[in-house]
Structures are given as C-alpha cells and as structure tokens.
Design a protein around this motif. Structure first.
Motif, PDB file in Angstrom:
ATOM      1  N   PHE A 131       0.852  -1.211  -0.042  1.00 57.52           N
ATOM      2  CA  PHE A 131      -0.050  -0.072  -0.109  1.00 57.52           C
ATOM      3  C   PHE A 131       0.692   1.281  -0.199  1.00 57.52           C
ATOM      4  O   PHE A 131       1.771   1.426   0.937  1.00 57.52           O
ATOM      5  N   TYR A 168      -1.252  -1.372  -4.116  1.00 54.15           N
ATOM      6  CA  TYR A 168      -2.522  -0.572  -3.973  1.00 54.15           C
ATOM      7  C   TYR A 168      -1.937   0.933  -3.744  1.00 54.15           C
ATOM      8  O   TYR A 168      -1.329   1.293  -3.062  1.00 54.15           O
ATOM      9  N   HIS A 209      -4.418  -1.443  -7.741  1.00 55.32           N
ATOM     10  CA  HIS A 209      -5.614  -1.099  -7.201  1.00 55.32           C
ATOM     11  C   HIS A 209      -5.543   0.364  -6.858  1.00 55.32           C
ATOM     12  O   HIS A 209      -4.469   0.794  -6.338  1.00 55.32           O
ATOM     13  N   TYR A 249      -9.554  -4.672   1.248  1.00 50.58           N
ATOM     14  CA  TYR A 249      -8.492  -4.985   0.201  1.00 50.58           C
ATOM     15  C   TYR A 249      -7.357  -5.822   1.057  1.00 50.58           C
ATOM     16  O   TYR A 249      -6.603  -6.866   0.434  1.00 50.58           O
TER      17      TYR A 249
END
Length: 255
Positions: A131, A168, A209, A249
């Motif tokens: 992330f 992400y 994402h 997620y």
C-alpha cells in the motif's frame, strides 16, 4: 641589505597570499561540491528549491541496506507493506489488523524521489500486498506534469522490484489550510484533487488497485480538525477511518 630584506618580506607575503587563496579555493570546493551547504544557502533566498533526496540517499544507503538485510532474514514473509512518508510512518495498522504480519516502511519528509531511492527495501519484506501513499511533500513545488512523471517512475520501480506483489495506490489525503503545516498548502486544494486523478489513472494503466482516501476524510475539501493535529498529520484515532476503507483489500484473498 635593505633591498634583500625587502625582497624576503615580499616573498613571504606572496607565499602567504598564495596559501590563503589555496585555502579559500579548497574551502569553496568542499562547500559547493562535497556538501550541500551552498544549495541550502541559495534555497533560503528563494531563488531555488532545495531537494535533499540525493544527499539523503548517499548518507542513508548503508543503513537502508542493513534494514533490508534484517527484513530479508525474517522467517516468515510479511503480508502487507505500508510504504510512504510521515503520514504512513505515524500509522499503526498492526494493532488494527493483529492477524496480519504488517511492515511499516513510512519515512518522515520523504518526497517521490526519496521513495524511489529506498524502494529496494520493500522486496526484502516479500509482501503479498503493498500500500503506497506518497506525493504530498512534493505537490507545492512541482508542476502536475512533474508529479505525474515522478509518481510513474516510483510505481514502475516498485512493480519491477516486486513483480508478484499486489500494489495499491492510495490517494493523497485532504489538508486543512487553516492549521499549522496545512497552511503551507493554501491554494493547492485543486492541485491535490488533480494529483489524485493522476494517481487513479496511473493505477489503471499499471494494473494496480486505487484506494480513494481523500473522499472518506474530506469535508468541503478540508481535512476536519477533529482528525488532524496540524492540518496534515492525523491523530492516532483517525487512522481507524483509513483502516475501515482498506479492510476489504487487506482481507481479500489474491491469486
């Protein structure tokens, strides 16, 4: 005799001047070439913007290699890496997701160049998911075109280094221009929103994402006071909103 004495004094004076010039040139060389002091001084005048990413990379590189080595020798790979600047640094998602093995690779004051320079450390954690949150520290000083170019380089670098990880891209958070550090971003609110559109587009073109954090925090395009201590950084309890947004997620199974 007088003439000879005068000649000696002149010779000594010339040698002294030569040594002084040599000393001054050496000092100037060290200041301008071997350190970033000259850039810092000029930056204070406002004539240039100072970017310490290169010097930071040189100074910290061996330390980063040490951390990469330590992470790589963990017996179990990490499930999640959170990668970014001080906003990520101050998070504690491990306490919010205790069943996951989470690695926080946030670093204070990191810009997009810094995030590229130290990205190699991520692969040592062997994460299933990464992330990323970055770019707010650059947004004031660079154009949106530069932002897009730098952000793309960062993403491409991380993808290349971690081909099996799911990535992400998280949007920039809103700021509160009426508070402390947030006041630096006066006039940048529209720019932040446009930067988030760029991040979303990059996520689509790079098969990543996209996570919209901006929308879940903003009220009239401001980060509410109840969430932030200085207009930019979050209170610890405000990370619970973030955790709720990314929970699907984090917990979903990926192939």
């Amino acid at each position: 005799m007088f003439y000879k004495s005068k000649k000696i004094r002149t010779t000594i004076l010339l040698i002294s001047v030569a040594f002084n010039i040599l000393f001054f040139v050496s000092l100037l060389y060290i200041t301008c070439v071997k350190t970033d002091m000259f850039e810092r001084l000029i930056a204070k005048t406002g004539l240039i913007s100072y970017d310490s990413s290169e010097s930071r990379h040189q100074i910290e590189f061996r330390c980063l290699e040490g951390w990469a080595n330590s992470l790589g020798k963990q017996l179990k790979p990490f499930d999640i890496v959170f990668y970014g600047n001080s906003i990520t640094f101050e998070s504690d998602f491990q306490s919010l997701f205790p069943n996951l093995k989470i690695c926080n690779l946030g670093c204070n004051r990191d810009g997009l160049d810094d995030l590229v320079h130290r990205s190699f450390i991520i692969r040592s954690a062997k994460p299933s998911k990464i992330f990323i949150l970055g770019g707010i520290n650059n947004i004031i000083d660079i154009s949106l075109e530069e932002f897009e170019a730098k952000y793309t380089i960062m993403v491409d670098t991380i993808i290349k280094q971690n081909p099996s990880s799911h990535i992400y891209l998280q949007s920039l958070l809103p700021v509160n221009i009426e508070m402390g550090i947030g006041s630096r971003y006066l006039g940048c609110q529209e720019k932040i929103k446009k930067a988030n559109k760029i991040i979303k587009t990059i996520s689509h073109t790079r098969d990543c994402h996209f996570v919209d954090l901006y929308s879940i925090y903003q009220v009239n395009d401001l980060l509410p006071r109840k969430y932030t201590r200085d207009g930019l950084h979050l209170y610890p309890q405000a990370y619970e909103i973030w955790a709720q947004a990314i929970s699907p997620y984090l917990l979903e199974e990926t192939m």
